[in-house]
Write a protein that holds these residues in place. Sequence first.
Motif, PDB file in Angstrom:
ATOM      1  N   ASP A  33       0.574  -1.142   0.041  1.00 11.44           N
ATOM      2  CA  ASP A  33      -0.035   0.312   0.100  1.00 11.44           C
ATOM      3  C   ASP A  33       0.647   1.407  -0.439  1.00 11.44           C
ATOM      4  OD1 ASP A  33      -2.808  -1.353   0.354  1.00 11.44           O
ATOM      5  OD2 ASP A  33      -3.272  -0.863   2.233  1.00 11.44           O
ATOM      6  N   GLN A  34       2.053   1.133   0.793  1.00 11.77           N
ATOM      7  CA  GLN A  34       2.868   2.812   1.182  1.00 11.77           C
ATOM      8  C   GLN A  34       3.595   2.855  -0.808  1.00 11.77           C
ATOM      9  OE1 GLN A  34       5.333   1.788   4.133  1.00 11.77           O
ATOM     10  NE2 GLN A  34       3.153   1.288   5.938  1.00 11.77           N
ATOM     11  N   PHE A  35       4.129   1.452  -1.355  1.00 11.15           N
ATOM     12  CA  PHE A  35       4.431   1.324  -2.176  1.00 11.15           C
ATOM     13  C   PHE A  35       3.761   1.955  -3.030  1.00 11.15           C
ATOM     14  CE2 PHE A  35       5.836  -0.657  -6.543  1.00 11.15           C
ATOM     15  CZ  PHE A  35       6.976   0.153  -6.826  1.00 11.15           C
ATOM     16  N   GLU A  36       2.437   1.854  -3.621  1.00 13.45           N
ATOM     17  CA  GLU A  36       1.638   2.186  -4.022  1.00 13.45           C
ATOM     18  C   GLU A  36       1.458   4.085  -4.081  1.00 13.45           C
ATOM     19  OE1 GLU A  36      -2.236  -0.405  -3.462  1.00 13.45           O
ATOM     20  OE2 GLU A  36      -0.815  -1.847  -5.179  1.00 13.45           O
ATOM     21  N   CYS A 183      12.257  -6.079  -8.476  1.00 13.32           N
ATOM     22  CA  CYS A 183      12.180  -6.777  -7.369  1.00 13.32           C
ATOM     23  C   CYS A 183      12.447  -8.203  -7.960  1.00 13.32           C
ATOM     24  CB  CYS A 183      11.258  -6.630  -6.425  1.00 13.32           C
ATOM     25  SG  CYS A 183       9.646  -6.655  -7.852  1.00 13.32           S
ATOM     26  N   GLY A 184      13.086  -8.741  -8.899  1.00 15.59           N
ATOM     27  CA  GLY A 184      12.730 -10.209  -9.345  1.00 15.59           C
ATOM     28  C   GLY A 184      12.134 -10.060 -10.567  1.00 15.59           C
ATOM     29  N   GLU A 185      10.433  -9.894 -10.156  1.00 14.13           N
ATOM     30  CA  GLU A 185       9.391 -10.066 -11.055  1.00 14.13           C
ATOM     31  C   GLU A 185       8.327  -9.090  -9.848  1.00 14.13           C
ATOM     32  OE1 GLU A 185       8.893 -11.438 -13.535  1.00 14.13           O
ATOM     33  OE2 GLU A 185       9.552 -13.492 -13.965  1.00 14.13           O
ATOM     34  N   GLY A 186       8.000  -8.661 -11.168  1.00 11.04           N
ATOM     35  CA  GLY A 186       6.852  -7.902 -10.583  1.00 11.04           C
ATOM     36  C   GLY A 186       6.150  -6.177 -11.426  1.00 11.04           C
ATOM     37  N   GLY A 187       5.529  -5.562 -11.406  1.00 16.66           N
ATOM     38  CA  GLY A 187       4.755  -4.735 -12.412  1.00 16.66           C
ATOM     39  C   GLY A 187       4.005  -4.071 -11.551  1.00 16.66           C
ATOM     40  N   GLY A 234       6.416  -5.540  -2.279  1.00 18.16           N
ATOM     41  CA  GLY A 234       5.703  -4.434  -2.037  1.00 18.16           C
ATOM     42  C   GLY A 234       7.109  -4.066  -1.277  1.00 18.16           C
ATOM     43  N   ALA A 235       7.580  -4.601  -0.107  1.00 15.70           N
ATOM     44  CA  ALA A 235       8.489  -3.569   0.662  1.00 15.70           C
ATOM     45  C   ALA A 235      10.119  -4.148  -0.673  1.00 15.70           C
ATOM     46  CB  ALA A 235       9.053  -5.289   1.573  1.00 15.70           C
ATOM     47  N   ILE A 236      10.136  -4.699  -1.417  1.00 14.12           N
ATOM     48  CA  ILE A 236      11.572  -4.463  -2.345  1.00 14.12           C
ATOM     49  C   ILE A 236      10.953  -2.721  -2.986  1.00 14.12           C
ATOM     50  CG2 ILE A 236      13.099  -5.513  -3.546  1.00 14.12           C
ATOM     51  CD1 ILE A 236      12.808  -8.215  -2.668  1.00 14.12           C
ATOM     52  N   MET A 237      10.400  -2.899  -3.445  1.00 13.75           N
ATOM     53  CA  MET A 237      10.121  -2.145  -4.472  1.00 13.75           C
ATOM     54  C   MET A 237       9.775  -0.488  -4.260  1.00 13.75           C
ATOM     55  SD  MET A 237      10.296  -3.699  -7.337  1.00 13.75           S
ATOM     56  CE  MET A 237      10.155  -1.544  -8.075  1.00 13.75           C
ATOM     57  N   MET A 238       9.300  -0.370  -2.910  1.00 16.00           N
ATOM     58  CA  MET A 238       9.342   0.557  -2.254  1.00 16.00           C
ATOM     59  C   MET A 238      11.051   1.425  -1.728  1.00 16.00           C
ATOM     60  SD  MET A 238       7.317   2.973  -0.408  1.00 16.00           S
ATOM     61  CE  MET A 238       8.213   4.046   0.500  1.00 16.00           C
ATOM     62  N   GLN A 240      13.611   0.491  -3.635  1.00 19.14           N
ATOM     63  CA  GLN A 240      13.670   0.466  -4.969  1.00 19.14           C
ATOM     64  C   GLN A 240      13.259   1.686  -5.498  1.00 19.14           C
ATOM     65  OE1 GLN A 240      15.954  -2.094  -8.292  1.00 19.14           O
ATOM     66  NE2 GLN A 240      16.902  -1.910  -6.030  1.00 19.14           N
ATOM     67  N   LEU A 241      12.576   2.301  -5.153  1.00 20.73           N
ATOM     68  CA  LEU A 241      11.425   3.579  -5.918  1.00 20.73           C
ATOM     69  C   LEU A 241      12.462   4.723  -5.029  1.00 20.73           C
ATOM     70  CD1 LEU A 241       9.229   4.858  -7.360  1.00 20.73           C
ATOM     71  CD2 LEU A 241       7.867   4.701  -5.352  1.00 20.73           C
ATOM     72  N   LYS A 242      13.212   4.390  -3.976  1.00 20.09           N
ATOM     73  CA  LYS A 242      13.942   5.625  -3.611  1.00 20.09           C
ATOM     74  C   LYS A 242      15.136   6.150  -3.918  1.00 20.09           C
ATOM     75  CE  LYS A 242      12.429   4.265   1.737  1.00 20.09           C
ATOM     76  NZ  LYS A 242      12.264   3.908   2.098  1.00 20.09           N
ATOM     77  N   ARG A 243      15.629   4.153  -4.950  1.00 18.23           N
ATOM     78  CA  ARG A 243      17.014   4.426  -5.518  1.00 18.23           C
ATOM     79  C   ARG A 243      16.646   5.486  -7.366  1.00 18.23           C
ATOM     80  NH1 ARG A 243      20.829   1.717  -2.845  1.00 18.23           N
ATOM     81  NH2 ARG A 243      19.600   0.179  -1.788  1.00 18.23           N
ATOM     82  N   LEU A 244      15.349   5.060  -7.443  1.00 17.58           N
ATOM     83  CA  LEU A 244      14.928   5.721  -8.824  1.00 17.58           C
ATOM     84  C   LEU A 244      15.427   6.641  -9.317  1.00 17.58           C
ATOM     85  CD1 LEU A 244      13.133   4.844 -11.534  1.00 17.58           C
ATOM     86  CD2 LEU A 244      11.590   5.851 -10.410  1.00 17.58           C
ATOM     87  N   ASP A 245      15.526   7.833  -8.918  1.00 18.39           N
ATOM     88  CA  ASP A 245      15.892   8.975  -8.913  1.00 18.39           C
ATOM     89  C   ASP A 245      17.266   9.010  -9.600  1.00 18.39           C
ATOM     90  OD1 ASP A 245      13.447  10.757 -10.127  1.00 18.39           O
ATOM     91  OD2 ASP A 245      12.948  11.694  -7.416  1.00 18.39           O
TER      92      ASP A 245
END
Length: 384
Positions: A33-36, A183-187, A234-238, A240-245
Amino acid sequence: MYVIGQEEIRAVEKVIKSGQMFRYRGGEGGFTDQFESALAKKIGVARAITTSSGTGALICAMVGLGIGPGDEVIVPAYTFIATPLAPLAVGAVPVIVDIDETGTIDPKAVERAVNRHTRAVIPVHMCGLPCNMEAIMKIAKRYKLLVCEDACQAVGGSYHGRRLTSVGHVGAFSFNQFKIICCGEGGALLTNNERIHQRALIYHDGGCVFRKHASQIKTEFFPGSNFRVSEIQGAIMMEQLKRLDGILARLRARKAIMIETLKEAARFIICPSNDLRGDCGTTLPVLFETADSARAFIESKKNLLGMDCPYDSGRHVYINWGPILKKQYHHPLLNPWRLSGRKFEYSHDMCARTLNILSRTVHIGVPYNYTLKQTRDLAKQLKG
Ligand SMILES: *Cc1c(COP(=O)(O)O)cnc(C)c1O
């Protein structure tokens, strides 16, 4: 994948120690939820749904848009096979059209392919390179088409200042191993349209009707499927998102240096771009006069870094999509080509222009781990 490490490990540890790996625990506010929320905010859209793959996001997008049997969906001749698979999954027929020198769908080819059965177009921001969204949105408006941006390879990229997936009606990201953040697999599916969001939410989770949020769904329920993610993703992507920029800034700085040096190269030109500032910077595409000179260049420079001719990818060109070209389906009565009641012909040379462009193109991988100086030296060696 560019960077992954301690932060992701700690996030996964937290999920496992919590004993709660299922995202719909009855309450809200879990990792996914937080990631979304964070993803929707970063991209500048109202809604995001995390899915088990980019393909899953595209399929949910088709359901969200209400695409179905009899509909035609325009896709580019150069993309991963998942793009044409999405309309097929909902019973619609993919219509394959040419790309242009930018490596992305040619708006003129889109317009030529439109007929009264055309419902949608899927522009693909291939290799992080933005499509000509201005032209595509104009055509979409003129012919009342729905636009689903396939930004699976372009997470965080933008077009004229707007993040990709926020320009069309709906968009899709992939977080599989080979994408910018993963995160290996996801979207993920992203949209500003509440009805598209709710329909995709229902389809992505067959148990949606039993969830706490079911009472907020105003669209009519229908049987869904399962493209949910676990809290681990969800936790991995949260993280990863911080690293995006940071990842994009590093790639773009290196690509800019390479362009600066290589724009004066004698043997090739740098492929034109629909928006260089929005480009993710993962790939530097260059164009040669002939396929032979492109191949010779790769042969002579391949010891320097990763380089390939997209024509030879073996999977990203329509000529590699055997089961689609043969119009095969898992059940004959559900076969979308048959359901349409119309005749569709695919052939090896139907997008000859795409084959010509791709055979003369070389994709130079932007060296993420190089220092700026190493990048400049590399570019000089590529030029000579
Ligand atoms: C990776 C990719 C997809 C599909 O993503 P998955 O997560 O592997 O299902 C779709 N379109 C394009 C252009 C891709 O590169």
